[in-house]
Design a protein around this motif. Structure first.
Motif, short mmCIF file in Angstrom:
data_model
loop_
_atom_site.label_atom_id
_atom_site.label_comp_id
_atom_site.label_asym_id
_atom_site.label_seq_id
_atom_site.Cartn_x
_atom_site.Cartn_y
_atom_site.Cartn_z
N ARG A 180 0.82 -1.21 0.00
CA ARG A 180 0.00 0.00 0.00
C ARG A 180 0.86 1.27 0.00
O ARG A 180 0.64 2.21 0.78
N VAL A 181 1.83 1.26 -0.89
CA VAL A 181 2.71 2.42 -1.03
C VAL A 181 1.88 3.62 -1.50
O VAL A 181 1.00 3.50 -2.35
N ASP A 182 2.18 4.76 -0.95
CA ASP A 182 1.44 5.98 -1.30
C ASP A 182 1.53 6.25 -2.79
O ASP A 182 2.59 6.11 -3.41
N ARG A 183 0.40 6.63 -3.35
CA ARG A 183 0.31 6.87 -4.79
C ARG A 183 1.34 7.88 -5.27
O ARG A 183 2.00 7.69 -6.30
N LEU A 184 1.51 8.96 -4.53
CA LEU A 184 2.45 10.00 -4.93
C LEU A 184 3.88 9.46 -4.95
O LEU A 184 4.66 9.79 -5.85
N HIS A 185 4.22 8.62 -3.99
CA HIS A 185 5.55 8.03 -3.95
C HIS A 185 5.79 7.14 -5.17
O HIS A 185 6.91 7.12 -5.72
N ALA A 189 8.63 7.76 -7.99
CA ALA A 189 9.59 6.70 -8.34
C ALA A 189 9.62 6.48 -9.85
O ALA A 189 10.69 6.27 -10.44
N MET A 190 8.44 6.52 -10.48
CA MET A 190 8.40 6.37 -11.94
C MET A 190 9.13 7.52 -12.63
O MET A 190 9.88 7.31 -13.59
N GLY A 227 3.70 5.61 -19.90
CA GLY A 227 2.40 4.96 -20.12
C GLY A 227 1.93 4.24 -18.87
O GLY A 227 0.74 4.29 -18.52
N CYS A 228 2.84 3.59 -18.17
CA CYS A 228 2.49 2.91 -16.91
C CYS A 228 1.98 3.92 -15.88
O CYS A 228 1.02 3.65 -15.15
#
Length: 353
Positions: A180-185, A189-190, A227-228
């Motif tokens: 459940r890694v934070d969406r922003l993190h 990372a991407m 794209g991911c």
């Protein structure tokens, strides 16, 4: 990202406009290969020399692939509480396997019965290496290392790029979802990964040159990763301001115009093609592809255009056509070397279709 959270993911159903995007882009990609192989022919039309901007089309395929696969995996986790990697790889095998299983044995038979020389070495200077490389999805690295490459199976280099990425990405994404890694993190990372791949590409470009660096996996990864990120954001945060922005037809048209503009500019400054233009192109592509995603249930003039049935039909066979069209071109060249370019293109189109 846990199931049952406050936000609900958009229901992921078949989106014809996405196949239409593939279908509309495929002829341009094939034309660029015609230009590479046939532009020097006496019968080559002058306009064939002006199709270089269409080489950027392949980046649209990368963005679309990353967005689709990521959104499907994340939606599965939100629905079922986990991602089945077994099912994922089975789906990939069913999608890619039949065409490869048909083409590789036929190419081997062709080489045995009709060995060629020079450009007519159907599997390059080392047929065994070429077959293994394509079957195991590292054909791009053979093209990076060996000028003779993988022969007529050259287009399979893009397949290698995608599959190398998908051997690792679903595992990472499932780990992210379970923790459940934070969406922003995740998005940060991407973004950092894109920066790292650009740095690696710059190093490769400096030391081995554009021709070889082009085929290295890091040089082609930014579009897939972007794209991911699109697929992840649309599925994890479906009611965000970004998602609402993508509903606008104007945003989609800006994305399309940006893709065209970057393609033209990149064709005039090829030294920057893999050193930044791919990233800019991918961002614009996200605006158009994202619009097709969020307006799937509420079509607009843009999505209806790309969902036109002829475009969709071509898009549905785009993978198979892309894989075999170079084989057809070379086979026709070998059998009818003095044939005019236009009949040659017509034969290729009919056989591939």
């Amino acid at each position: 990202m846990a199931p049952g959270s406050g936000q609900t993911s958009p229901r992921l159903t078949y989106i014809p406009a996405l196949d239409g995007l593939r279908g509309l882009s495929l002829p341009g990609t094939i034309l660029t290969h015609f230009a590479i192989l046939l532009a020097a022919a006496p019968s080559a039309p002058h306009w064939l020399l002006s199709v270089k901007p269409l080489t950027m089309n392949i980046q649209m395929f990368f963005v679309l692939s990353g967005a689709l696969i990521t959104s499907l995996l994340v939606a599965e986790h939100r629905r079922d509480g986990d991602m089945s990697l077994k099912k994922f790889y089975l789906r990939r095998s069913r999608r890619l396997g039949p065409a490869l299983l048909a083409v590789l044995p036929l190419m081997l038979l062709y080489v045995v019965l009709w060995p060629g020389h020079g450009p007519f070495q159907a599997l390059g200077t080392n047929p065994t290496r070429s077959l293994i490389a394509v079957a195991l999805f590292f054909g791009n690295w053979v093209l990076y290392a060996v000028s003779a490459g993988i022969g007529w199976l050259g287009p399979a280099w893009t397949l290698g790029i995608e599959e190398q990425f998908y051997l690792t990405w679903p595992w990472l994404l499932r780990r992210v979802a379970r923790r459940r890694v934070d969406r922003l993190h995740v998005l940060i990372a991407m973004a950092l990964t894109v920066v790292v791949t650009l740095c690696i590409t710059e190093i490769l470009y400096t030391h081995v040159g554009r021709q070889r660096a082009f085929y290295a996996t890091p040089a082609q990864l930014p579009s897939i990763i972007i794209g991911c990120a699109l697929g992840y954001e649309l599925t994890v945060n479906p009611i965000s301001r970004f998602t609402r922005l993508l509903r606008s037809r104007l945003v989609a048209l800006v994305g399309l115009a940006g893709m065209v503009a970057v393609s033209i500019i990149a064709s005039r400054h090829v030294e920057w093609e893999i050193r930044g233009y791919y990233v800019i192109y991918a961002v614009f592509a996200c605006l158009l592809i994202g619009h097709c995603f969020v307006r799937a249930a509420e079509p607009t003039a843009v999505t209806r255009f790309f969902a036109w049935r002829p475009f969709v039909i071509v898009g549905q066979i785009s993978y198979e056509a892309y894989l075999v069209h170079i084989i057809v071109i070379f086979a026709v060249l070998r059998g009818l070397p003095h044939l005019h370019v236009y009949p040659m293109m017509a034969i290729d189109s009919v056989i591939v279709a």
